[in-house]
Structures are given as C-alpha cells and as structure tokens.
Design a protein around this motif. Structure first.
Motif, PDB file in Angstrom:
ATOM      1  N   ASP A  63       3.775   0.624   8.170  1.00 45.47           N
ATOM      2  CA  ASP A  63       4.490   0.298   6.945  1.00 45.47           C
ATOM      3  C   ASP A  63       6.016   0.274   7.057  1.00 45.47           C
ATOM      4  O   ASP A  63       6.672  -0.279   6.180  1.00 45.47           O
ATOM      5  CB  ASP A  63       4.113   1.286   5.833  1.00 45.47           C
ATOM      6  N   LEU A  97       1.157   6.395   3.348  1.00 44.96           N
ATOM      7  CA  LEU A  97       1.963   5.535   4.219  1.00 44.96           C
ATOM      8  C   LEU A  97       1.500   5.637   5.663  1.00 44.96           C
ATOM      9  O   LEU A  97       1.133   6.720   6.141  1.00 44.96           O
ATOM     10  CB  LEU A  97       3.431   5.889   4.082  1.00 44.96           C
ATOM     11  N   LYS A  98       1.505   4.502   6.324  1.00 41.90           N
ATOM     12  CA  LYS A  98       1.000   4.402   7.689  1.00 41.90           C
ATOM     13  C   LYS A  98       2.136   4.029   8.639  1.00 41.90           C
ATOM     14  O   LYS A  98       3.172   3.508   8.221  1.00 41.90           O
ATOM     15  CB  LYS A  98      -0.092   3.326   7.750  1.00 41.90           C
ATOM     16  N   ARG A 134      -3.438   1.389  -1.658  1.00 41.36           N
ATOM     17  CA  ARG A 134      -2.439   2.408  -1.293  1.00 41.36           C
ATOM     18  C   ARG A 134      -1.146   2.250  -2.092  1.00 41.36           C
ATOM     19  O   ARG A 134      -0.508   3.234  -2.436  1.00 41.36           O
ATOM     20  CB  ARG A 134      -2.118   2.314   0.200  1.00 41.36           C
ATOM     21  N   PHE A 135      -0.764   1.029  -2.352  1.00 43.80           N
ATOM     22  CA  PHE A 135       0.480   0.751  -3.074  1.00 43.80           C
ATOM     23  C   PHE A 135       0.159   0.257  -4.479  1.00 43.80           C
ATOM     24  O   PHE A 135      -0.825  -0.465  -4.691  1.00 43.80           O
ATOM     25  CB  PHE A 135       1.293  -0.331  -2.359  1.00 43.80           C
ATOM     26  N   VAL A 189      12.513   1.832   4.694  1.00 44.07           N
ATOM     27  CA  VAL A 189      11.406   2.790   4.652  1.00 44.07           C
ATOM     28  C   VAL A 189      11.021   3.104   6.094  1.00 44.07           C
ATOM     29  O   VAL A 189      10.732   2.198   6.875  1.00 44.07           O
ATOM     30  CB  VAL A 189      10.198   2.237   3.877  1.00 44.07           C
ATOM     31  N   VAL A 242      -1.937  -3.453   1.932  1.00 46.34           N
ATOM     32  CA  VAL A 242      -1.471  -2.354   1.080  1.00 46.34           C
ATOM     33  C   VAL A 242      -2.396  -2.099  -0.105  1.00 46.34           C
ATOM     34  O   VAL A 242      -2.175  -1.138  -0.860  1.00 46.34           O
ATOM     35  CB  VAL A 242      -0.032  -2.608   0.568  1.00 46.34           C
ATOM     36  N   TYR A 270      12.485  -2.974   2.799  1.00 44.13           N
ATOM     37  CA  TYR A 270      11.774  -3.473   1.627  1.00 44.13           C
ATOM     38  C   TYR A 270      12.781  -4.146   0.702  1.00 44.13           C
ATOM     39  O   TYR A 270      13.797  -3.539   0.324  1.00 44.13           O
ATOM     40  CB  TYR A 270      11.052  -2.331   0.915  1.00 44.13           C
ATOM     41  N   MET A 286       4.186   3.946  -3.241  1.00 42.68           N
ATOM     42  CA  MET A 286       3.562   3.783  -1.930  1.00 42.68           C
ATOM     43  C   MET A 286       2.937   5.108  -1.524  1.00 42.68           C
ATOM     44  O   MET A 286       3.653   6.097  -1.317  1.00 42.68           O
ATOM     45  CB  MET A 286       4.604   3.347  -0.901  1.00 42.68           C
ATOM     46  N   ASN A 287       1.627   5.137  -1.432  1.00 41.56           N
ATOM     47  CA  ASN A 287       0.895   6.331  -1.024  1.00 41.56           C
ATOM     48  C   ASN A 287       0.221   6.090   0.312  1.00 41.56           C
ATOM     49  O   ASN A 287       0.046   4.943   0.734  1.00 41.56           O
ATOM     50  CB  ASN A 287      -0.160   6.675  -2.076  1.00 41.56           C
ATOM     51  N   SER A 315       4.197   9.821   0.625  1.00 38.66           N
ATOM     52  CA  SER A 315       4.436   8.855  -0.448  1.00 38.66           C
ATOM     53  C   SER A 315       5.922   8.635  -0.670  1.00 38.66           C
ATOM     54  O   SER A 315       6.736   9.531  -0.428  1.00 38.66           O
ATOM     55  CB  SER A 315       3.810   9.365  -1.761  1.00 38.66           C
ATOM     56  N   VAL A 324       8.566   5.660   8.517  1.00 39.12           N
ATOM     57  CA  VAL A 324       7.402   6.546   8.517  1.00 39.12           C
ATOM     58  C   VAL A 324       7.308   7.219   9.877  1.00 39.12           C
ATOM     59  O   VAL A 324       7.249   6.535  10.903  1.00 39.12           O
ATOM     60  CB  VAL A 324       6.111   5.778   8.205  1.00 39.12           C
TER      61      VAL A 324
END
Length: 119
Positions: A89, A85-86, A66-67, A115, A63, A93, A82-83, A17, A117
């Motif tokens: 993503d 996250l893939k 999740r967001f 961001v 999203v 931003y 943001m949870n 997140s 990931v």
C-alpha cells in the motif's frame, strides 16, 4: 482560486490504520466526482477509491474490504479510512476533485500525502 488539500499520511506498521482527509475550497458550484488515487515509486498513478456522480463509490479491487471512502458534503471534504494496511500500500496518495466552478468543469489534484507501511 480552487485549492485541494490532503492531510493524514504518515508511517504505520503493517496491519495498522490511517485516515486521510481531502478538502476542496474556492469557487465551486458543485462537485461531480472526488476521490483518491495513489502512485508508488516507479509505477503509474492508479485509482484507489472515488465518489462519482449520484453518490456511488468505486474501489480498486486491491483495497476492497480494507479501505472506506466517506464524505462531508457541507465541508467539501472526503476521507479515506485505510485499515489492515499492507506492504504493497505505500505510495503518495493524491486527492482529485472534478467539479463545476466559475470556469466551467475542471479537475484539480492535491499535492499528495505520503503513506509508508513498515513490515
């Protein structure tokens, strides 16, 4: 002078997140819409989540669930939680504020926050 300042980006593992913040300051009478967009490398900028006039929210399908976008009106600040996250993503931003100010209605973009990931 109006400023839109984002913070909170960084590197996180897939499934993790992050919370982004965006604050608007300056000669603003009222904010009509404010939210988050993202632009991945080689792709067009796309909507992530926004507040629009009346307080409604709008999310990209990718999203939803999740967001979560939230706001603090007293601080002219919006947040993006943001949870889960893939790998799809990661992007820069950007925060956008559409407001009524000393020079009428204007739209300002922040400088963006990265961001990333990791899988």
């Amino acid at each position: 002078q109006v400023q839109v300042v984002e913070s909170g980006g960084g590197l996180v593992q897939a499934g993790g997140s992050l919370r982004l913040s965006c604050a608007v300051s300056g000669s603003i009478f009222s904010i009509n819409a404010m939210g988050w967009y993202r632009q991945a490398a080689g792709k067009q900028r796309e909507l992530v989540a926004t507040f629009i006039t009346g307080g409604s929210t709008n999310y990209a399908d990718s999203v939803k669930g999740r967001f979560t976008i939230s706001r603090d009106n007293a601080k002219n600040t919006v947040y993006l939680q943001m949870n889960s996250l893939k790998p799809e993503d990661p992007a820069v931003y950007y925060c956008n504020a559409f407001f009524s100010g000393a020079y009428g209605r204007q739209s300002y973009w922040g400088q963006g926050t990265q961001v990333t990931v990791s899988s």
